[in-house]
Write an enzyme that holds these catalytic residues in place. Structure first.
Site, short mmCIF file in Angstrom:
data_model
loop_
_atom_site.label_atom_id
_atom_site.label_comp_id
_atom_site.label_asym_id
_atom_site.label_seq_id
_atom_site.Cartn_x
_atom_site.Cartn_y
_atom_site.Cartn_z
N TYR A 15 6.35 6.14 3.94
CA TYR A 15 7.40 6.77 3.13
C TYR A 15 8.51 7.42 3.94
CZ TYR A 15 5.70 5.14 -1.22
OH TYR A 15 5.39 4.29 -2.25
N SER A 28 0.84 -1.19 0.00
CA SER A 28 0.00 0.00 0.00
C SER A 28 0.88 1.24 0.00
CB SER A 28 -0.87 0.00 1.25
OG SER A 28 -0.03 -0.09 2.37
N LYS A 29 0.39 2.25 -0.68
CA LYS A 29 1.10 3.53 -0.66
C LYS A 29 0.51 4.37 0.48
CE LYS A 29 2.57 5.59 -4.47
NZ LYS A 29 4.03 5.41 -4.56
N ILE A 30 0.87 3.99 1.70
CA ILE A 30 0.43 4.72 2.88
C ILE A 30 1.46 5.82 3.15
CG2 ILE A 30 0.06 4.57 5.39
CD1 ILE A 30 -0.99 1.72 4.94
#
Ligand code: PMP
Length: 303
Positions: free
Chosen positions: A162, A156-158
Site C-alpha cells: 500500500y 493480495s492485500k499485503i
C-alpha cells in the site's frame, strides 16, 4: 473515523487505547502484514456484515501469497468479528482485520516471529465524501505507476503493497484532486488507490482485467448487478484517452462503495454529472447492502 471501545487482539478483547505492539515488530519495519476492509450496514431492524465470508476468503488468500500462517481459523475470525460488533454496540461501521509479523528477528527474513492478529471495527463515513458519492469526484492520473505484478503481488492485500497507493493518494490530494488513478506497466488504466475503475461508452461498461488490480469484492457485485439489469460489461484494457471520452466513469470499493467520477485530468466526463448507468448501479448496490434486494441475502451476515 470514530474510536470504539474494544479491539480484538490475539483472541482477547482489549480497550482501544491498550491495543499496542512492540516497536520492533517486523510488520512495522517491512510491511509484513495482510489485511481486509469490510463494511457493515444497518436498516431499521438489523445490522448486516457485507460479504463477510468472501472478505475472509480473500484474507486467507492474501496470507497464502504472503506466506504467512494466520494463527486462527476462518470460522473463529468470522465469529470474533460478529462478537466485536456486538460488544462495541456498533451500527454502520468499517471492519479492519489485520495479521502482522511481530518482534524477534529484525532482519528481512522474519524467521519464526509470532504472527499477531487484530480485528478493529469503528464508525467511518463516506470514504470519498458525501459530495463525492452524490456529485462525483475529481481524479488525476498519477505520476506513480501501479506496482508491477512481478515485484508486488496485487491479488493480495499485503500491508507493504500500500505504499504505492499512499504515494499516489498524497500526490493527487496535494494537487487538489480527490483521488489518484494509476496506470499499469504498459500504460493502460489500472485502478485507483483503493478502488477498481469502470468506463461506460454507448451503454456498455469496460473494466480493467484482473492483472495489475486487486480483485475487488465490490467489483464482483458490479458484475452481478450488470447481469441482472442486462448491461454489458467486459474486462478489457483501456487507455487514458478512451477514459477521457467516456460517457460515464465510476469506481467501486468497500470503502468508496460506488463513486461517480466527474472529472479526470481536468476534463469533464460526459455531462459532468453522475450518469444513468452509474446511478442505477449505485441504487442497486445500496439495495443489496441493506437487504432490500433479497436476491443477495446470502451475502449478508446478521449481527
Ligand atoms: N483496489 C485496491 C487497491 C483496493 O485496496 C481495494 C479495496 N480493498 C479495491 C480495489 C476494492 O476492493 P473491494 O471492492 O474488495 O473493497
Amino acid at each position: 473515523m470514530k474510536k470504539s471501545k474494544f479491539i480484538w487482539y490475539n483472541g482477547k478483547l482489549v480497550p482501544w487505547e491498550k491495543a499496542n505492539t512492540h516497536v520492533l515488530s517486523h510488520g512495522l519495519h517491512y510491511g509484513t502484514g495482510i489485511f481486509e476492509g469490510i463494511r457493515a450496514y444497518s436498516n431499521k431492524k438489523d445490522l448486516y456484515i457485507f460479504r463477510l465470508q468472501d472478505h475472509y476468503d480473500r484474507f486467507f488468500n492474501s496470507a497464502k501469497v504472503a506466506m504467512m500462517q494466520v494463527p486462527y481459523s476462518q470460522k473463529v475470525l468470522e465469529k470474533a468479528t460478529i462478537d466485536l460488533l456486538k460488544k462495541n454496540k456498533l451500527k454502520d461501521c468499517y471492519i479492519r482485520p489485520l495479521a502482522f509479523i511481530g518482534e524477534g528477528a529484525i532482519g528481512i527474513n522474519p524467521g519464526k516471529n509470532k504472527i499477531n492478529m487484530i480485528i478493529a471495527a469503528f464508525e467511518w463515513g463516506r470514504y470519498l465524501g458525501e459530495d463525492g458519492i452524490s456529485k462525483g469526484i475529481r481524479m488525476k492520473i498519477s505520476s506513480y505507476a501501479r506496482m508491477s505484478v512481478n515485484s508486488f503481488m496485487t491479488k493480495s492485500k499485503i500491508s507493504g503493497n500500500y505504499i504505492n497507493s499512499v504515494f499516489a493518494k498524497r500526490e493527487a490530494v496535494g494537487l487538489g484532486y480527490d483521488e489518484a488513478l494509476l496506470l499499469d506497466d504498459d500504460g493502460y488504466i489500472s485502478e485507483g488507490t483503493g478502488e477498481n475503475i469502470y468506463i461506460v461508452r454507448n451503454g456498455e461498461i469496460k473494466t480493467t482485467p484482473v492483472t495489475s488490480i486487486l480483485e475487488g469484492i465490490t467489483r464482483d457485485c458490479v458484475f452481478k448487478i450488470c447481469a441482472d439489469n442486462n448491461i454489458r460489461i467486459k474486462e478489457q484494457k483501456f487507455t487514458r484517452d478512451e477514459l477521457y471520452i467516456a460517457d460515464e466513469v465510476f469506481l467501486s470499493g468497500t470503502a468508496a462503495e460506488i463513486t461517480p467520477v466527474r472529472e479526470v485530468d481536468d476534463r469533464g466526463i460526459g455531462t459532468g454529472k453522475p450518469g444513468k448507468i452509474t446511478q442505477l448501479i449505485q441504487k442497486e448496490y445500496a439495495d443489496i447492502i441493506k437487504g432490500i434486494n433479497t436476491k443477495y441475502k446470502n451475502w449478508l451476515t446478521t449481527v
